[in-house]
Design a protein around this motif. Sequence first.
Motif, PDB file in Angstrom:
ATOM      1  N   ASP A   1       0.820  -1.210   0.000  1.00  0.00           N
ATOM      2  CA  ASP A   1       0.000   0.000   0.000  1.00  0.00           C
ATOM      3  C   ASP A   1       0.854   1.261   0.000  1.00  0.00           C
ATOM      4  O   ASP A   1       0.502   2.263  -0.634  1.00  0.00           O
ATOM      5  N   ARG A   2       1.977   1.225   0.714  1.00  0.00           N
ATOM      6  CA  ARG A   2       2.868   2.392   0.720  1.00  0.00           C
ATOM      7  C   ARG A   2       3.434   2.652  -0.675  1.00  0.00           C
ATOM      8  O   ARG A   2       3.548   3.802  -1.104  1.00  0.00           O
ATOM      9  N   LYS A   3       3.799   1.582  -1.367  1.00  0.00           N
ATOM     10  CA  LYS A   3       4.336   1.726  -2.720  1.00  0.00           C
ATOM     11  C   LYS A   3       3.277   2.337  -3.637  1.00  0.00           C
ATOM     12  O   LYS A   3       3.576   3.246  -4.426  1.00  0.00           O
ATOM     13  N   GLU A   4       2.037   1.840  -3.536  1.00  0.00           N
ATOM     14  CA  GLU A   4       0.949   2.373  -4.354  1.00  0.00           C
ATOM     15  C   GLU A   4       0.678   3.836  -3.998  1.00  0.00           C
ATOM     16  O   GLU A   4       0.422   4.664  -4.877  1.00  0.00           O
TER      17      GLU A   4
ATOM     18  N   LYS B   1      -8.375   4.354  -7.801  1.00  0.00           N
ATOM     19  CA  LYS B   1      -9.590   3.541  -7.751  1.00  0.00           C
ATOM     20  C   LYS B   1      -9.255   2.072  -7.509  1.00  0.00           C
ATOM     21  O   LYS B   1      -9.928   1.388  -6.720  1.00  0.00           O
ATOM     22  N   GLN B   2      -8.207   1.585  -8.166  1.00  0.00           N
ATOM     23  CA  GLN B   2      -7.787   0.196  -7.964  1.00  0.00           C
ATOM     24  C   GLN B   2      -7.262  -0.011  -6.548  1.00  0.00           C
ATOM     25  O   GLN B   2      -7.555  -1.018  -5.893  1.00  0.00           O
ATOM     26  N   HIS B   3      -6.498   0.959  -6.058  1.00  0.00           N
ATOM     27  CA  HIS B   3      -5.960   0.904  -4.691  1.00  0.00           C
ATOM     28  C   HIS B   3      -7.103   0.881  -3.671  1.00  0.00           C
ATOM     29  O   HIS B   3      -7.086   0.090  -2.715  1.00  0.00           O
ATOM     30  N   ILE B   4      -8.100   1.734  -3.871  1.00  0.00           N
ATOM     31  CA  ILE B   4      -9.264   1.793  -2.976  1.00  0.00           C
ATOM     32  C   ILE B   4     -10.006   0.459  -2.979  1.00  0.00           C
ATOM     33  O   ILE B   4     -10.413  -0.041  -1.924  1.00  0.00           O
ATOM     34  N   LYS B   5     -10.178  -0.113  -4.161  1.00  0.00           N
ATOM     35  CA  LYS B   5     -10.880  -1.391  -4.290  1.00  0.00           C
ATOM     36  C   LYS B   5     -10.174  -2.481  -3.479  1.00  0.00           C
ATOM     37  O   LYS B   5     -10.811  -3.242  -2.737  1.00  0.00           O
ATOM     38  N   GLU B   6      -8.851  -2.543  -3.592  1.00  0.00           N
ATOM     39  CA  GLU B   6      -8.081  -3.545  -2.855  1.00  0.00           C
ATOM     40  C   GLU B   6      -8.160  -3.300  -1.351  1.00  0.00           C
ATOM     41  O   GLU B   6      -8.276  -4.246  -0.566  1.00  0.00           O
TER      42      GLU B   6
ATOM     43  N   PRO C   1      -0.043  17.525   6.166  1.00  0.00           N
ATOM     44  CA  PRO C   1      -0.081  18.418   5.003  1.00  0.00           C
ATOM     45  C   PRO C   1      -1.348  18.240   4.178  1.00  0.00           C
ATOM     46  O   PRO C   1      -1.922  17.154   4.123  1.00  0.00           O
ATOM     47  N   SER C   2      -1.772  19.320   3.518  1.00  0.00           N
ATOM     48  CA  SER C   2      -2.959  19.271   2.669  1.00  0.00           C
ATOM     49  C   SER C   2      -2.595  19.343   1.189  1.00  0.00           C
ATOM     50  O   SER C   2      -3.445  19.566   0.338  1.00  0.00           O
ATOM     51  N   ARG C   3      -1.312  19.163   0.897  1.00  0.00           N
ATOM     52  CA  ARG C   3      -0.820  19.052  -0.474  1.00  0.00           C
ATOM     53  C   ARG C   3       0.118  17.848  -0.513  1.00  0.00           C
ATOM     54  O   ARG C   3       0.595  17.378   0.525  1.00  0.00           O
ATOM     55  N   SER C   4       0.395  17.355  -1.707  1.00  0.00           N
ATOM     56  CA  SER C   4       1.232  16.168  -1.843  1.00  0.00           C
ATOM     57  C   SER C   4       2.712  16.516  -1.727  1.00  0.00           C
ATOM     58  O   SER C   4       3.193  17.450  -2.372  1.00  0.00           O
ATOM     59  N   HIS C   5       3.431  15.732  -0.898  1.00  0.00           N
ATOM     60  CA  HIS C   5       4.879  15.894  -0.720  1.00  0.00           C
ATOM     61  C   HIS C   5       5.526  14.512  -0.775  1.00  0.00           C
ATOM     62  O   HIS C   5       5.895  13.945   0.268  1.00  0.00           O
ATOM     63  N   PRO C   6       5.670  13.937  -1.973  1.00  0.00           N
ATOM     64  CA  PRO C   6       6.206  12.580  -2.091  1.00  0.00           C
ATOM     65  C   PRO C   6       7.584  12.393  -1.466  1.00  0.00           C
ATOM     66  O   PRO C   6       7.914  11.302  -1.004  1.00  0.00           O
ATOM     67  N   SER C   7       8.383  13.462  -1.436  1.00  0.00           N
ATOM     68  CA  SER C   7       9.739  13.345  -0.906  1.00  0.00           C
ATOM     69  C   SER C   7       9.766  13.053   0.590  1.00  0.00           C
ATOM     70  O   SER C   7      10.791  12.641   1.133  1.00  0.00           O
ATOM     71  N   ALA C   8       8.628  13.255   1.274  1.00  0.00           N
ATOM     72  CA  ALA C   8       8.568  12.965   2.709  1.00  0.00           C
ATOM     73  C   ALA C   8       8.554  11.466   2.977  1.00  0.00           C
ATOM     74  O   ALA C   8       8.764  11.029   4.102  1.00  0.00           O
ATOM     75  N   GLY C   9       8.291  10.675   1.936  1.00  0.00           N
ATOM     76  CA  GLY C   9       8.246   9.229   2.119  1.00  0.00           C
ATOM     77  C   GLY C   9       6.910   8.774   2.676  1.00  0.00           C
ATOM     78  O   GLY C   9       5.974   9.562   2.827  1.00  0.00           O
ATOM     79  N   GLU C  10       6.845   7.472   2.995  1.00  0.00           N
ATOM     80  CA  GLU C  10       5.606   6.880   3.493  1.00  0.00           C
ATOM     81  C   GLU C  10       5.771   6.200   4.840  1.00  0.00           C
ATOM     82  O   GLU C  10       4.900   5.488   5.301  1.00  0.00           O
ATOM     83  N   HIS C  11       6.929   6.384   5.476  1.00  0.00           N
ATOM     84  CA  HIS C  11       7.190   5.703   6.747  1.00  0.00           C
ATOM     85  C   HIS C  11       7.387   6.708   7.884  1.00  0.00           C
ATOM     86  O   HIS C  11       8.190   7.631   7.757  1.00  0.00           O
ATOM     87  N   PRO C  12       6.661   6.542   9.005  1.00  0.00           N
ATOM     88  CA  PRO C  12       6.996   7.333  10.195  1.00  0.00           C
ATOM     89  C   PRO C  12       8.306   6.781  10.759  1.00  0.00           C
ATOM     90  O   PRO C  12       8.637   5.639  10.492  1.00  0.00           O
ATOM     91  N   PRO C  13       9.104   7.556  11.519  1.00  0.00           N
ATOM     92  CA  PRO C  13       8.767   8.897  12.000  1.00  0.00           C
ATOM     93  C   PRO C  13       9.187  10.031  11.059  1.00  0.00           C
ATOM     94  O   PRO C  13       8.795  11.164  11.255  1.00  0.00           O
ATOM     95  N   PHE C  14      10.010   9.713  10.036  1.00  0.00           N
ATOM     96  CA  PHE C  14      10.499  10.790   9.174  1.00  0.00           C
ATOM     97  C   PHE C  14       9.345  11.529   8.522  1.00  0.00           C
ATOM     98  O   PHE C  14       9.322  12.753   8.471  1.00  0.00           O
ATOM     99  N   GLU C  15       8.359  10.766   8.031  1.00  0.00           N
ATOM    100  CA  GLU C  15       7.204  11.392   7.387  1.00  0.00           C
ATOM    101  C   GLU C  15       6.467  12.294   8.367  1.00  0.00           C
ATOM    102  O   GLU C  15       5.968  13.350   8.004  1.00  0.00           O
ATOM    103  N   THR C  16       6.413  11.865   9.639  1.00  0.00           N
ATOM    104  CA  THR C  16       5.729  12.656  10.663  1.00  0.00           C
ATOM    105  C   THR C  16       6.414  14.002  10.837  1.00  0.00           C
ATOM    106  O   THR C  16       5.764  15.054  10.900  1.00  0.00           O
TER     107      THR C  16
END
Length: 202
Positions: free
Chosen positions: A77-80, A113-118, A156-171
């Motif tokens: 899910d993080r990759k998606e 949509k595919q991600h939501i379905k899964e 955040p209320s905008r996309s920041h892909p560089s923050a990654g998907e893993h806490p705590p760095f993303e936090t």
Amino acid sequence: MATAKRSTVTDALVKDHRELEAHYNEVVNSTDPDHQERYGNQFTWELARHSVAEELIIYPAFEQYLGSKGHDIAEKDRKEHHEVKEQLKKFQGLKVKDPAYIPTLKSLWANLKQHIKEEEEEDIPQLEKVLSTEHQHTGVSESLATKFGRTKAFVPSRSHPSAGEHPPFETVMGLLTAPIDHIADIFRKFPDKTVSPNPSTK
């Protein structure tokens, strides 16, 4: 006096998913640039917050309650999510009159949509099953839903892909970028009939 039934993780996520779909439809089914811009901003605002809150609250729960299988689900899910956030960053940077505005959103939605379905048909039911059988009296699902909702107020209320998907760095990154996003939102157009996108109200 009966108490109101608290939302479960499923309730909270499905509610967000349906709202995202509604905002998407408002954009692609309209020919009014002002309408498209307002709902495009609303879609971005909802998806950015929803994604990060899932990564901070829901995906760690997969790992905690579903073991190695949950870890695999969370990583998938993080990759998606990262792919969707890259697309959202591109979309949020486009002007509504840019020829790529609608095609970019449609491409993003196809993946989302595919991600939501899964999530709705496979991932969340597995989590809920464990919570209902092993933690049915502790209200874990309801507690996660509450944390998920509260977390959306601070991310955040905008996309920041560089923050990654893993806490705590993303936090940490979220705490740094969220105030900037929230201030910038004041100057963006949003749908008149929705609650002003003040993160503390959702």
